[in-house]
Every structure is written in structure tokens, then in C-alpha cells.
Write a protein that holds these residues in place. Structure first.
Motif, short mmCIF file in Angstrom:
data_model
loop_
_atom_site.label_atom_id
_atom_site.label_comp_id
_atom_site.label_asym_id
_atom_site.label_seq_id
_atom_site.Cartn_x
_atom_site.Cartn_y
_atom_site.Cartn_z
N HIS A 98 -15.02 47.46 -73.89
CA HIS A 98 -16.63 47.46 -74.07
C HIS A 98 -17.28 45.87 -73.85
O HIS A 98 -18.51 46.04 -73.80
N VAL A 99 -16.51 45.00 -73.66
CA VAL A 99 -16.91 43.70 -73.32
C VAL A 99 -17.59 43.34 -72.12
O VAL A 99 -16.84 43.89 -71.18
N GLU A 100 -18.66 42.88 -71.76
CA GLU A 100 -19.39 42.67 -70.68
C GLU A 100 -18.56 41.75 -69.85
O GLU A 100 -18.33 41.66 -68.43
N GLN A 101 -18.20 40.45 -70.46
CA GLN A 101 -17.51 39.55 -69.74
C GLN A 101 -16.09 39.33 -70.47
O GLN A 101 -16.02 38.36 -71.36
N PRO A 102 -15.13 40.02 -69.94
CA PRO A 102 -13.79 40.15 -70.70
C PRO A 102 -12.94 38.72 -70.40
O PRO A 102 -11.90 38.40 -71.08
N TRP A 103 -13.20 38.20 -69.26
CA TRP A 103 -12.28 36.99 -68.94
C TRP A 103 -13.15 35.56 -69.28
O TRP A 103 -14.14 35.45 -69.07
N SER A 104 -12.36 34.74 -69.87
CA SER A 104 -12.71 33.71 -70.46
C SER A 104 -11.67 32.41 -70.18
O SER A 104 -10.49 32.85 -69.95
N ALA A 105 -12.02 31.36 -69.85
CA ALA A 105 -11.01 29.96 -69.48
C ALA A 105 -11.70 28.98 -70.12
O ALA A 105 -12.98 28.81 -70.45
N GLY A 106 -10.73 28.17 -70.80
CA GLY A 106 -10.86 26.93 -71.18
C GLY A 106 -10.04 25.84 -70.62
O GLY A 106 -8.75 26.09 -70.44
N ALA A 107 -10.26 24.76 -70.20
CA ALA A 107 -9.60 23.67 -69.67
C ALA A 107 -9.82 22.41 -70.27
O ALA A 107 -10.90 21.98 -70.68
N GLU A 108 -8.74 21.87 -70.52
CA GLU A 108 -8.76 20.43 -70.98
C GLU A 108 -7.82 19.43 -70.14
O GLU A 108 -6.44 19.82 -69.92
N ILE A 109 -8.54 18.57 -69.30
CA ILE A 109 -7.70 18.03 -68.15
C ILE A 109 -8.03 16.67 -68.51
O ILE A 109 -9.02 15.89 -68.76
N ARG A 110 -6.77 15.74 -68.49
CA ARG A 110 -6.82 14.22 -68.45
C ARG A 110 -6.85 13.57 -67.01
O ARG A 110 -5.91 13.84 -66.35
N LEU A 111 -7.97 13.07 -66.60
CA LEU A 111 -7.92 12.20 -65.49
C LEU A 111 -8.07 10.99 -65.54
O LEU A 111 -8.96 10.21 -65.95
N GLY A 112 -6.65 10.28 -65.60
CA GLY A 112 -6.73 8.78 -66.08
C GLY A 112 -6.95 8.66 -67.37
O GLY A 112 -6.04 9.12 -68.31
N GLY A 113 -7.94 8.00 -67.62
CA GLY A 113 -8.38 7.63 -69.05
C GLY A 113 -9.52 8.68 -69.65
O GLY A 113 -9.66 8.67 -70.69
N ASP A 114 -10.17 9.62 -68.69
CA ASP A 114 -10.95 10.54 -69.14
C ASP A 114 -10.43 11.86 -69.47
O ASP A 114 -9.29 12.31 -68.90
N VAL A 115 -11.12 12.45 -70.40
CA VAL A 115 -10.67 13.98 -70.81
C VAL A 115 -12.05 14.63 -70.19
O VAL A 115 -13.16 14.57 -70.67
N ILE A 116 -11.50 15.88 -69.28
CA ILE A 116 -12.58 16.80 -68.94
C ILE A 116 -12.48 18.00 -69.75
O ILE A 116 -11.27 18.48 -69.73
N VAL A 117 -13.49 18.58 -70.29
CA VAL A 117 -13.43 19.83 -71.02
C VAL A 117 -14.24 20.78 -70.08
O VAL A 117 -15.28 20.55 -70.06
N VAL A 118 -13.82 21.97 -69.92
CA VAL A 118 -14.59 23.09 -69.01
C VAL A 118 -14.45 24.33 -69.60
O VAL A 118 -13.19 24.63 -70.11
N GLN A 119 -15.56 25.17 -69.77
CA GLN A 119 -15.44 26.40 -70.29
C GLN A 119 -15.98 27.13 -69.39
O GLN A 119 -17.18 27.01 -68.83
N ALA A 120 -15.59 28.62 -69.33
CA ALA A 120 -16.12 29.59 -68.25
C ALA A 120 -15.93 30.96 -68.93
O ALA A 120 -14.99 31.32 -69.59
N ARG A 121 -16.90 31.81 -68.71
CA ARG A 121 -16.65 33.35 -69.14
C ARG A 121 -17.29 34.00 -68.28
O ARG A 121 -18.35 33.99 -67.50
N GLU A 122 -16.51 35.06 -67.36
CA GLU A 122 -17.16 35.92 -66.19
C GLU A 122 -16.57 37.45 -66.51
O GLU A 122 -15.80 37.71 -67.39
N ALA A 123 -17.13 38.25 -65.76
CA ALA A 123 -16.72 39.69 -65.66
C ALA A 123 -15.38 40.20 -64.75
O ALA A 123 -14.89 40.98 -65.23
#
Length: 129
Positions: free
Chosen positions: A62-87
Motif C-alpha cells: 500500500h506504500v505509494e513510493q516503495p523504493w528508497s535509496a540512500g548514498a554516502e559517497i566519499r569524494l576525495g576529502g568530501d562526503v556526499i550524502v544523497v537520498q531519494a524515494r520513488e515509485a
């Protein structure tokens, strides 16, 4: 609920990103996510990349957007955090690709701007206006 670890490694760049899957995710969907993540991070001029992407599919129907993603990427000295949720898995992979690409571009631009030296002010021998 199952958890699987897979690794994405692109030989052209120093990209090593682990893709973790939780829930019922098919091999085609996983391959598409890996392809999109690899495409977002395989760019010339990027610092060494490592990290983890977590893909989750909700078990409840019954969830409208059952797919979710979370990413934690290290790019050299930086940390990139990305989240997404889709159908759907394809929409999720595309959204994840767009967000990873924009955040890595921002981090790379910030690093390039930090390396450039600014012109000294006029009182230190710089050009006068």
C-alpha cells in the motif's frame, strides 16, 4: 527480508562503491541502479571515489513510493550524502543518478575554486580598478 551486497568497480576511474540491497529487488533493477551510479561517478577529473549506496524496497503493497535509496559517497576529502524515494526502481535509479551527478559536480567545482588563487588586493600589489 534479505540483504545483499554487491560491488561496483569501474576500471577507468578509482571508483569503488558498494551497492547494498534490502527487500525483494530483481537482478535487472540492481543492474540498472549499478549502471546509473557508475555513470554518475565515472567522470574525468574527480578525486578517488568510494562509499555505499543502499537500495530498499518496502514490503508493504500500500506504500505509494516503495523504493528508497540512500548514498554516502566519499569524494576525495568530501562526503556526499544523497537520498531519494520513488515509485519504481528505474525512476529511483534516474533520480539517484541526477542527484549524485549534481553533488559530485558541486564538490569538484568547489575543489577547483579552492585551488585557484585570488588576485591580491591593491594594497598588496594587485591591479587597481
Amino acid at each position: 527480508m534479505t540483504v545483499r551486497d554487491t560491488r561496483t568497480h569501474d576500471a577507468d576511474t578509482a571508483t569503488a562503491v558498494r551497492v547494498r540491497v534490502e527487500g525483494e529487488v530483481g537482478e535487472e533493477e540492481l543492474a540498472y541502479v549499478r549502471e546509473k551510479v557508475g555513470a554518475a561517478l565515472a567522470r574525468d577529473g574527480l578525486a578517488p571515489v568510494s562509499g555505499e549506496v543502499r537500495i530498499t524496497r518496502a514490503a508493504a503493497h500500500h506504500v505509494e513510493q516503495p523504493w528508497s535509496a540512500g548514498a554516502e559517497i566519499r569524494l576525495g576529502g568530501d562526503v556526499i550524502v544523497v537520498q531519494a524515494r520513488e515509485a519504481s526502481a528505474r525512476e529511483l535509479a534516474d533520480r539517484l543518478h541526477d542527484r549524485l551527478r549534481s553533488r559530485t559536480a558541486r564538490a569538484a567545482h568547489r575543489a577547483d575554486a579552492a585551488r585557484r588563487s585570488a588576485t591580491p588586493p591593491p594594497w598588496r600589489g594587485g591591479p587597481e580598478r
